[in-house]
Design an enzyme around this catalytic site. Structure first.
Site, PDB file in Angstrom:
ATOM      1  N   GLU A 104     -30.471  32.915  43.088  1.00  0.00           N
ATOM      2  CA  GLU A 104     -31.861  33.535  42.444  1.00  0.00           C
ATOM      3  C   GLU A 104     -31.778  34.964  42.709  1.00  0.00           C
ATOM      4  O   GLU A 104     -32.627  35.640  43.370  1.00  0.00           O
ATOM      5  CB  GLU A 104     -32.989  32.888  43.185  1.00  0.00           C
ATOM      6  N   GLY A 130     -35.256  58.581  13.252  1.00  0.00           N
ATOM      7  CA  GLY A 130     -35.390  57.341  14.297  1.00  0.00           C
ATOM      8  C   GLY A 130     -34.918  56.245  13.714  1.00  0.00           C
ATOM      9  O   GLY A 130     -35.120  55.754  12.542  1.00  0.00           O
ATOM     10  N   VAL A 180     -34.358  50.159  16.699  1.00  0.00           N
ATOM     11  CA  VAL A 180     -33.367  49.213  16.882  1.00  0.00           C
ATOM     12  C   VAL A 180     -32.908  49.062  18.549  1.00  0.00           C
ATOM     13  O   VAL A 180     -32.493  50.173  18.995  1.00  0.00           O
ATOM     14  CB  VAL A 180     -32.251  49.213  16.004  1.00  0.00           C
ATOM     15  N   GLY A 235     -31.277  48.948  21.810  1.00  0.00           N
ATOM     16  CA  GLY A 235     -29.852  48.912  22.058  1.00  0.00           C
ATOM     17  C   GLY A 235     -28.906  50.252  21.384  1.00  0.00           C
ATOM     18  O   GLY A 235     -28.005  50.425  22.002  1.00  0.00           O
ATOM     19  N   PRO A 293     -27.919  54.026  20.994  1.00  0.00           N
ATOM     20  CA  PRO A 293     -27.860  55.251  21.667  1.00  0.00           C
ATOM     21  C   PRO A 293     -29.254  56.172  21.682  1.00  0.00           C
ATOM     22  O   PRO A 293     -29.618  55.890  20.467  1.00  0.00           O
ATOM     23  CB  PRO A 293     -26.451  55.887  21.266  1.00  0.00           C
TER      24      PRO A 293
END
Length: 644
Positions: free
Chosen positions: A186, A500, A503, A505, A507
């Site tokens: 955990e 822009g 999305v 993830g 960079p």
């Protein structure tokens, strides 16, 4: 000679004693035939009544084979489990402890989030395993007795190996112990900083650095995105595996995904009738029942979609071309309740229906049933008054001498909004100025005023004048051609058009190697990633790396901070899929400008040689007093220049 009389002769007895002595001499060098962890568990492990719903001999389920064997694999150093409830993880850890104790003869340490959990795990899971697994019990002559080798924190076995079970909150528990295997049960529940000495993974993994076969096993039900340690650990693994099953109808492999109302595939059921649940294949749309997919697990493969690596048993690994490859040094497995025979799909749907309108239940469902992190949208809402209250009186326009200046321009239909920022080591940030230029953006007057402002200088406390090194200009609106023309006219390497990409993830800044057909370096921004960083940094309380400073100035007033904090991240479900969105409840230009400035400093660092860790002030030859603004070529007819 009579054989019976020969066997009782002194010479015969002497020979037997010699042979017995030789066998005893060689015994320490003898080792049993190596077994995989799954082979050992199927032969020796037992489910104790105190720690399992079903007591009896262990039988490894198909989806447990590869994870178990990965734990026992000598060439794999790190194994991460991102899991839901009801997949047998605790029993897998008990089996691994027994395997490394008896079969591999390794020293081990198992960490729990706290001392109470550690004591409970030792009593309910470890001591019962020792009692019920004969080959481990044979190494425990102290079992059932008070003995120095039998404590609530540690067990020392007759083969000389030791097992500790400790709480992870005290720094002393991470010291003075040299082991081969370390477990974190955990992990998401651990403190992030152990008594200001570091994170638990770094401290704990120090204990295995001297081992010939080091092993770090981390597992947890995930918690909140961005702060969840098991999710972060899994994201850095060389391979991230999901269990792909072939569709019984079309044969196409895929891992099981949550569906729901409006989804084209995944779990489907008639409205408010969980008993009708089935899995809709995303390739052929055929419906499969739970028993169908349980049977398909025998043909399943663990596949890493990022690298193409796959394995069936956790022992042999293959690349995307099905060629044998070395086992990864670190890997992660994601498994959720849908694969488990310990519950029914009908119950999963019932649990989902109970979440309607209840954020707490929805969070529990995502964490403990889907085995995914919870996007804490409430945590992303920031109080603007708390930031307003921490404004500072700057000694000069720029309050520090050694820094880099960037600027960002947000292009609206009737105005430009401009923010200049200073950056120091660790991306510590100082807001310098905020301005609006109103006018007709299809005409050159507004753009000339922008050029004038961007070519000005800003003064530091020592009187050094600094200029803006790089400017990011929004080109995604109605004035794309004007932005491109401005960049070409005033410097394509200094004035960067941006656009822009919402999305997750991506960079923060994807600066291109070449100019586009319009002759500019159009840079795509991963705005979701940038917004997460900006939001997190606004919540940093003490100056240092990432901290954001604001000046006491009429430019940075109550309205500014309201607009800065108007956008927040929310979790929604669209067609049965969990979707993360950034939603604004009003104007948010200051927030967008902070994103663009972050992109600017990243471009400078990643592509233009700027090193914030070794800053030197960029001085101009005329040091001295604060420069006065030159308004000779200032606002012209039809324009309104605010905060100039």
């Amino acid at each position: 000679m009579n054989p019976s009389s020969m066997s009782t002769s002194p010479a015969w007895k002497q020979a037997e004693r010699v042979r017995a002595a030789v066998r005893r001499c060689w015994q320490p060098l003898c080792r049993p035939e190596p077994l995989s962890l799954v082979e050992w568990a199927n032969e020796n492990f037992y489910l104790s009544s105190e720690s399992s719903y079903l007591e009896g001999r262990w039988e490894t389920l198909p989806f447990q084979v590869a994870p178990l064997n990965a734990i026992g694999h000598e060439d794999i150093r790190e194994v991460n489990f991102l899991k839901s409830a009801r997949v047998g993880y605790s029993q897998m850890i008990r089996a691994a402890v027994g395997y490394f104790t008896e079969h591999k003869a390794r020293n081990q340490i198992l960490y729990q989030p706290g001392d109470t959990q550690a004591a409970g795990f030792m009593k309910a899971h470890i001591e019962t395993m020792i009692r019920d697994v004969p080959v481990v019990k044979a190494l425990s002559p102290w079992i059932g007795k008070k003995h120095r080798d039998n404590t609530l924190e540690a067990k020392r076995f007759s083969n000389g190996k030791q097992l500790w079970v400790l709480g992870g909150t005290a720094a002393r528990n991470y010291r003075e112990k040299s082991v081969d295997v370390v477990y974190y049960d955990e992990l998401a529940g651990f403190d992030h900083d152990i008594e200001k000495e570091g994170d638990p993974l770094t401290l704990g993994d120090k204990r295995i650095e001297g081992s010939v076969f080091p092993k770090s096993v981390r597992g947890s039900t995930p918690k909140i995105s961005g702060t969840c340690m098991i999710s972060r650990a899994a994201s850095t693994a060389e391979c991230f595996f999901r269990f792909h099953l072939p569709c019984p109808h079309c044969g196409h492999e895929t891992y099981l995904k949550w569906g729901g109302k409006g989804a084209e595939f995944g779990f489907k059921w008639l409205e408010n009738d969980p008993s009708t649940v089935a899995y809709a294949c995303e390739h052929c749309a055929a419906l499969c029942g739970q028993q169908d997919m349980l049977e398909q697990q025998l043909s399943g493969r663990w596949v890493c979609e990022k690298t193409g690596t796959w394995t069936k048993d956790g022992l042999a690994y293959f690349d995307a071309s099905d060629l044998r490859r070395d086992a990864p040094d670190s890997l992660a497995f994601h498994i959720w309740t849908a694969y488990s025979p310990f519950t029914t799909w009908q119950q999963i749907v019932k649990d989902w229906l109970k979440t309607s309108g209840d954020v707490g239940k929805l969070k529990s469902f995502i964490n403990t049933t889907l085995g995914e992190t919870w996007e804490d949208s409430a945590g992303e809402s920031i109080d603007p008054d708390s930031i307003l209250a921490r404004r500072e009186h700057y000694k000069a326009e720029i309050p520090v001498d050694d820094c880099i200046l960037t600027a960002a321009v947000d292009v609206q239909d009737d105005r430009l909004e401009i923010q200049v920022e200073a950056w120091g080591p660790g991306e510590q940030n100082w807001k310098v100025s905020y301005a609006r230029i109103y006018g007709d953006l299809s005409k050159p007057d507004v753009w000339d005023a922008l050029a004038q402002k961007m070519n000005g200088n800003f003064c530091t406390p020592s009187g050094v004048l600094l200029n803006v090194r790089l400017v990011c200009i929004d080109s995604g609106g109605h004035f794309t051609d004007e932005v491109y023309a401005f960049s070409r006219k005033h410097g394509v390497h200094r004035f960067i058009p941006i656009k822009g990409h919402a999305v997750s993830g991506r960079p923060i800044a994807e600066f291109p190697r070449h100019k586009n057909r319009k002759g500019v370096y159009l840079t795509m921004l991963g705005v979701d990633s940038a917004k997460e960083i900006v939001t997190a940094r606004l919540q940093i309380a003490d100056p240092g790396d990432g901290y954001v400073h604001f000046p006491v100035s009429e430019q940075f007033d109550q309205t500014y901070f309201t607009h800065l904090t108007n956008e927040r991240r929310v979790t929604t479900f669209e067609k049965g899929r969990r979707v993360i969105k950034w939603v604004a409840k009003g104007r948010q230009e200051p927030f967008d400008l902070a994103v663009y400035n972050l992109a600017a400093i990243r471009i400078l660092q990643q592509h233009m040689g700027v090193k914030l860790s070794a800053l030197e002030a960029m001085s101009v030859k005329k040091p001295a007093k604060l420069p006065e603004r030159n308004h000779k070529n200032g606002p012209q007819k039809g324009m309104n220049l605010e905060s100039w």
